[in-house]
Scaffold this motif. Structure first.
Motif, mmCIF file in Angstrom:
data_model
loop_
_atom_site.group_PDB
_atom_site.id
_atom_site.type_symbol
_atom_site.label_atom_id
_atom_site.label_comp_id
_atom_site.label_asym_id
_atom_site.label_seq_id
_atom_site.Cartn_x
_atom_site.Cartn_y
_atom_site.Cartn_z
ATOM 1 N N MET A 1 0.859 -1.196 0.000
ATOM 2 C CA MET A 1 0.000 0.000 0.000
ATOM 3 C C MET A 1 0.889 1.238 0.000
ATOM 4 O O MET A 1 1.732 1.391 0.869
ATOM 5 N N PRO A 2 0.771 2.079 -0.992
ATOM 6 C CA PRO A 2 1.607 3.273 -0.981
ATOM 7 C C PRO A 2 1.278 4.158 0.220
ATOM 8 O O PRO A 2 0.128 4.230 0.651
ATOM 9 N N HIS A 3 2.291 4.784 0.714
ATOM 10 C CA HIS A 3 2.149 5.607 1.896
ATOM 11 C C HIS A 3 1.949 7.052 1.447
ATOM 12 O O HIS A 3 2.869 7.681 0.948
ATOM 13 N N ASP A 4 0.758 7.529 1.574
ATOM 14 C CA ASP A 4 0.483 8.904 1.149
ATOM 15 C C ASP A 4 0.752 9.847 2.315
ATOM 16 O O ASP A 4 0.087 9.811 3.334
ATOM 17 N N PRO A 50 11.422 -0.127 0.072
ATOM 18 C CA PRO A 50 10.312 0.827 0.216
ATOM 19 C C PRO A 50 10.394 1.583 1.533
ATOM 20 O O PRO A 50 10.061 2.781 1.596
ATOM 21 N N ALA A 51 10.848 0.910 2.579
ATOM 22 C CA ALA A 51 10.949 1.577 3.886
ATOM 23 C C ALA A 51 11.972 2.706 3.843
ATOM 24 O O ALA A 51 11.769 3.761 4.467
ATOM 25 N N GLU A 52 13.062 2.486 3.113
ATOM 26 C CA GLU A 52 14.075 3.550 3.014
ATOM 27 C C GLU A 52 13.519 4.771 2.284
ATOM 28 O O GLU A 52 13.813 5.908 2.655
ATOM 29 N N ARG B 45 9.117 11.531 -3.850
ATOM 30 C CA ARG B 45 9.795 10.258 -4.108
ATOM 31 C C ARG B 45 10.993 10.454 -5.030
ATOM 32 O O ARG B 45 12.023 9.802 -4.861
ATOM 33 N N VAL B 46 10.863 11.332 -6.022
ATOM 34 C CA VAL B 46 12.014 11.620 -6.888
ATOM 35 C C VAL B 46 13.165 12.173 -6.039
ATOM 36 O O VAL B 46 14.325 11.749 -6.164
ATOM 37 N N ASP B 47 12.831 13.100 -5.169
ATOM 38 C CA ASP B 47 13.841 13.686 -4.275
ATOM 39 C C ASP B 47 14.486 12.597 -3.421
ATOM 40 O O ASP B 47 15.716 12.533 -3.282
ATOM 41 N N ALA B 48 13.648 11.719 -2.885
ATOM 42 C CA ALA B 48 14.164 10.651 -2.015
ATOM 43 C C ALA B 48 15.077 9.702 -2.787
ATOM 44 O O ALA B 48 16.121 9.278 -2.280
ATOM 45 N N LEU B 49 14.701 9.362 -4.032
ATOM 46 C CA LEU B 49 15.546 8.460 -4.836
ATOM 47 C C LEU B 49 16.903 9.098 -5.094
ATOM 48 O O LEU B 49 17.939 8.425 -5.040
ATOM 49 N N MET B 50 16.897 10.403 -5.379
ATOM 50 C CA MET B 50 18.174 11.099 -5.599
ATOM 51 C C MET B 50 19.056 10.996 -4.356
ATOM 52 O O MET B 50 20.239 10.654 -4.439
ATOM 53 N N LEU B 52 18.925 8.879 -1.847
ATOM 54 C CA LEU B 52 19.333 7.512 -1.527
ATOM 55 C C LEU B 52 20.418 7.024 -2.492
ATOM 56 O O LEU B 52 21.392 6.396 -2.071
ATOM 57 N N CYS B 53 20.274 7.318 -3.780
ATOM 58 C CA CYS B 53 21.288 6.887 -4.753
ATOM 59 C C CYS B 53 22.616 7.583 -4.484
ATOM 60 O O CYS B 53 23.686 6.998 -4.661
ATOM 61 N N SER B 54 22.544 8.836 -4.039
ATOM 62 C CA SER B 54 23.766 9.560 -3.696
ATOM 63 C C SER B 54 24.398 8.963 -2.438
ATOM 64 O O SER B 54 25.605 8.676 -2.416
#
Lengths: 215, 124, 87
Positions: A1-4, A50-52, B45-50, B52-54
């Motif tokens: 379930m996506p976390h909004d 997903p948790a990260e 989420r885009v911000d978070a992926l950046m 985390l990848c960094s």
């Protein structure tokens, strides 16, 4: 379930009073599909969980100008802390318990004679691990172009008309440092405690496009 | 004349001073727009992926900026901030061999078949 | 004792962090910042060598000439050693 993470309100405004950008209910775009795809591929390959991702979003959402305001209020009330803040901004923030990551923070002090203004002309560098994400205007062509050549005119657009005896120091955030303005403590605040002082410190006063609120 | 190179190399110009479009300090521009928005979940989420990848060492914010610059001025004017970030994060991941274009293209097609909105397209 | 430097005027294509408007301008080192990995290599996914980084202070008169709003206002920027010539 996506976390909004948004608590959607019927009036279309967030808790901060700003409109949301289009999100879950709008037509799916190419770039949104790419985000979902990249995230799922990174998860499938065991690179992220997903948790990260959720924790990273929560950590950024928890950062706000209130963190910087607490730092400023401490500096206003504790001269030894202020000395440490000006000597090493990041360590002073960590001392207060803020997780600022690898931030290299330079704190510049406003006085009766000096007003500091922060900009990043090459992109939009900002002390995001202390203050959260930058305001939209900080990332605009107009601000990035003009803050270095006509800072006083830009400040007037923000409602700040500096007296002639004040020197303006503009800081272009071009490399590894990030900048925080330590605003001058407003007059008439002698008896106020740290929490009350922090409530006077605005985001814009820590970028240099504003002054603290008057008590 | 105040022309700048469009992307990595100036396009359609036989000579240039080498100044690039993103290097904005001192250029003419209008009033600073002061409206503000909160970010949508997909943008966060885009911000978070950046980040985390960094953190995990795949590429740095310098790689992100390099692609944003090379995407050129038209992208700056026509795409949103996190659309451009998504394109730049993706390009760095492709360049670093984290996933292939085939994997990405296949996954994006799968996602399109899941639904018409961002919410419906999540793999619950 | 202040140290005067001039920003190099070179203009290679690609990712650099020396703003164009400061190239060729003379300023004073405000403080050394230590050594950081060269973004001109990091940007391309390369192993990067560390380069000394400095905060350099310019007067608006130096940067903008007669276009300056106030000649004695200042502009500080971070510049890597390979973009600076010592005077």
């Amino acid at each position: 379930m996506p976390h909004d993470h948004h608590d959607h309100h019927h009036d279309g405004l967030s808790a901060s009073g700003h409109p949301f950008r289009s999100d879950n209910d709008e037509a799916l775009t190419y770039w949104q599909r790419m985000e979902i795809a990249a995230r799922e591929l990174l998860i499938e390959k065991g690179i992220v969980t997903p948790a990260e991702v959720a924790a990273q979003i929560d950590a950024m959402d928890a950062r706000s100008p209130a963190n910087g305001a607490a730092v400023v209020a401490r500096a206003w009330t504790d001269p030894a802390f202020k000395d440490r803040l000006l000597a090493n901004g990041s360590d002073a923030c960590r001392e207060m318990g803020f997780d600022v990551g690898a931030l290299h923070l330079v704190v510049v002090e406003n006085t009766e004679a000096v007003h500091n203004l922060i900009v990043c002309t090459l992109c939009s560098c900002y002390p995001r691990t202390l203050l959260g994400l930058p305001p939209d205007w900080y990332k605009t062509r107009a601000y990035r172009s003009r803050a270095v050549i006509e800072p006083r005119k830009v400040l007037r657009e923000f409602g700040l008309d500096l007296p002639d005896h004040v020197t303006v120091r503009v800081h272009d955030s071009t490399a590894d440092m990030r900048y925080l303005v330590l605003p001058a403590r407003p007059a008439g605040t002698d008896g106020m405690d740290e929490a009350a002082l922090a409530a006077l410190v605005t985001r814009d006063s820590m970028i240099g496009t504003g002054l603290p609120r008057q008590p | 004349m105040d022309r700048v190179s469009a992307a990595f190399y100036p396009v359609g110009m036989s000579d240039t001073d080498g100044r690039r479009w993103h290097d904005m300090g001192g250029r003419d521009a209008g009033p600073v727009p002061q409206d503000e928005h909160d970010f949508a979940l997909w943008e966060k989420r885009v911000d978070a992926l950046m980040m985390l990848c960094s953190d995990k060492g795949f590429f740095t914010v310098d790689g992100l900026r390099r692609v944003l610059e090379d995407m050129g001025e038209e992208a700056f004017e026509t795409m949103t901030y996190y659309e451009r970030w998504m394109a730049a994060v993706n390009q760095n991941l492709i360049e670093q061999g984290v996933y292939s274009l085939e994997e990405l293209g296949t996954k994006m097609e799968e996602i399109a078949a899941r639904g018409d909105s961002y919410g419906e397209a999540q793999d619950v | 004792m202040s140290e005067r430097v001039r920003v190099r005027t070179m203009a290679p294509p690609g990712h650099v962090r020396a703003p164009y408007y400061l190239r060729g301008k003379v300023g004073e080192i405000e403080r050394p910042l230590g050594a950081f990995k060269n973004p001109e290599q990091l940007a391309y996914g390369l192993d990067a060598e560390k380069k000394a980084l400095f905060r350099v202070r310019f007067t608006m008169a130096e940067v903008w000439g007669e276009r300056a709003e106030r000649p004695d206002d200042t502009l500080d920027a971070e510049l890597y050693e390979h973009w600076l010539e010592r005077l």
